[in-house]
Design an enzyme around this catalytic site. Structure first.
Site, short mmCIF file in Angstrom:
data_model
loop_
_atom_site.label_atom_id
_atom_site.label_comp_id
_atom_site.label_asym_id
_atom_site.label_seq_id
_atom_site.Cartn_x
_atom_site.Cartn_y
_atom_site.Cartn_z
CG HIS A 147 36.47 40.69 46.31
ND1 HIS A 147 37.21 41.22 45.28
CD2 HIS A 147 37.28 40.74 47.40
CE1 HIS A 147 38.41 41.57 45.74
NE2 HIS A 147 38.47 41.28 47.02
CG HIS A 168 41.32 38.06 45.89
ND1 HIS A 168 42.31 37.10 45.90
CD2 HIS A 168 41.58 38.89 46.93
CE1 HIS A 168 43.14 37.36 46.91
NE2 HIS A 168 42.73 38.43 47.55
CD GLU A 213 45.27 37.54 50.05
OE1 GLU A 213 45.95 37.33 49.04
OE2 GLU A 213 44.14 38.07 50.01
CG HIS A 220 40.38 38.94 52.55
ND1 HIS A 220 39.53 39.28 51.50
CD2 HIS A 220 41.62 38.87 52.01
CE1 HIS A 220 40.24 39.43 50.40
NE2 HIS A 220 41.50 39.18 50.68
CD GLU A 274 44.19 44.82 39.40
OE1 GLU A 274 44.59 45.12 40.53
OE2 GLU A 274 43.13 44.24 39.19
CG ASN A 317 42.69 40.87 42.22
OD1 ASN A 317 42.94 41.21 43.37
ND2 ASN A 317 42.63 41.71 41.21
CE LYS A 322 50.51 43.32 46.35
NZ LYS A 322 49.33 43.56 47.13
CE LYS A 370 45.26 46.80 43.22
NZ LYS A 370 44.53 45.55 42.97
N1 GLY Z 1 45.76 42.70 46.62
C1 GLY Z 1 45.96 42.70 45.23
C2 GLY Z 1 46.87 43.78 44.74
O1 GLY Z 1 47.55 44.40 45.55
O2 GLY Z 1 46.94 44.03 43.57
#
Ligand code: GLY
Length: 334
Positions: free
Chosen positions: A228, A224, A175, A240, A213, A221, A203, A133
């Site tokens: 956000h 999140h 995180e 964050h 996604e 998320n 991840k 991303k």
């Molecule tokens: N930070 C969330 C993702 O990489 O999908």
């Protein structure tokens, strides 16, 4: 010792090298045939890298404010002036701001060139640098312009975390805490390198299952949606990871009100956040109604407010959470 995790995306798959001094591997991970490298970094980052071939340094400003289209243009123009071509590569050295911005430049310069991330923050190593991303912010919100652009390799040098200011390191733990609820179990019992690698593995598995996604990746998320909104309402005053921590505590309260989890699971959320010395209460200055209104601006808000929530089947996306549930849960984290 370096731990290597593969992000299994077929011919776009890549290794993530995690370990103390792992930046020394940079020369080995630059793909064969790359002639020249633009090293994008920030003046304050006290770590240098050696790509092993000709390279130019390009510095970008500090802070989330640096993630702008104006800086994308400025970097592209510097690269064009210096004669970089599609056969060259970009190496981003820094935290999420640098790797998001440098990765996006790599995605668009000459319609896409090779990108390698050398992540120097905890937040970057367990999240931002992995999964492709990339993007920049607009005045209207974070990460509203971007692209999926997978790197050729990621280096998470845990030695670089030794120079991270304590609040920033602490923020990264927000995180890390998230991964406890994504199958990580007792991550807090692991040594740092193993803990970072365990987060990267989770991840990597999620990204490999759902690169763009479509569904599953949204679980990353967790915490999140509120985070956000807090960042937008508070104009990025809260770090964050701290905002994510409060968001995780809030997601547990929302899930409890929907009978998805019981009180002991809510308590487990608070235990994990406390183990990392993270906040789980909403700053008093923030207005609950305004935060709930901001949920509708979230990129995932396609059909009512969508939340990532814990439950018997693990963390998953839940569509259409009602406003009175959201408001009541907000009071529980005051
Ligand atoms: N930070 C969330 C993702 O990489 O999908």
């Amino acid at each position: 010792m370096t731990i290597t995790i593969d992000v299994a995306l077929g011919d776009r798959g890549y290794p993530v090298h995690v370990g103390h001094g792992a930046r020394e591997l940079l020369g080995e991970v630059i793909p064969d045939g790359v002639k020249r490298v633009a090293v994008i970094t920030q003046a304050g980052i006290p770590w240098t890298v050696d790509p092993g071939i000709e390279h130019d340094a390009i510095e970008v400003p500090d802070g989330e404010e640096a993630k702008t289209l104006a800086n994308v243009e400025a970097i592209c123009r510097q690269m064009a002036t210096a004669g970089f071509t599609r056969a060259d590569a970009i190496v981003g050295v820094g935290g999420g701001v640098v790797t998001d911005l440098a990765g996006f430049v790599a995605a668009v310069y000459h319609r896409g060139i090779c990108f390698v991330s050398v992540s120097t923050t905890l937040l970057g190593q367990v999240d931002a640098a992995i999964g492709g991303k990339t993007g920049v912010n607009l005045p209207e919100g974070k990460n509203l312009v971007g692209a999926f652009w997978q790197p050729s390799a990621v280096i998470c040098d845990t030695e670089t975390l030794s120079t991270l200011p304590t609040p920033e390191y602490q923020s990264g733990m927000g995180e890390v805490a998230k991964y406890h609820f994504l199958g990580g179990g007792d991550l807090d019992t692991l040594e740092l390198d193993e803990r970072v690698a365990a987060c990267v593995q989770i991840k990597a598995d999620v990204v490999a299952a759902d690169e763009r996604e479509g569904d599953r990746r949204a679980i990353l998320n967790y915490g999140h949606t509120l985070a956000h909104a807090i960042e937008t309402a508070g104009e990025y005053e809260l770090r964050h990871g701290e905002a994510v921590a409060v968001g995780i505590a809030y997601a547990a309260e929302v899930a409890r009100r929907l009978d998805r989890i019981d009180d002991s699971r809510v308590a487990e959320h608070r235990r994990v956040l406390s183990a990392y010395d993270l906040p789980f209460r909403l700053p008093a200055s923030l207005d609950a109604g305004e935060l709930i209104d901001l949920f509708n601006r979230d990129k995932k808000a396609i059909d009512g407010v969508t939340f990532v929530l814990d439950g018997d089947a693990g963390v998953e996306t839940v569509v259409g959470v009602e406003r009175d549930v959201l408001a009541d849960a907000m009071e529980a984290i005051r």
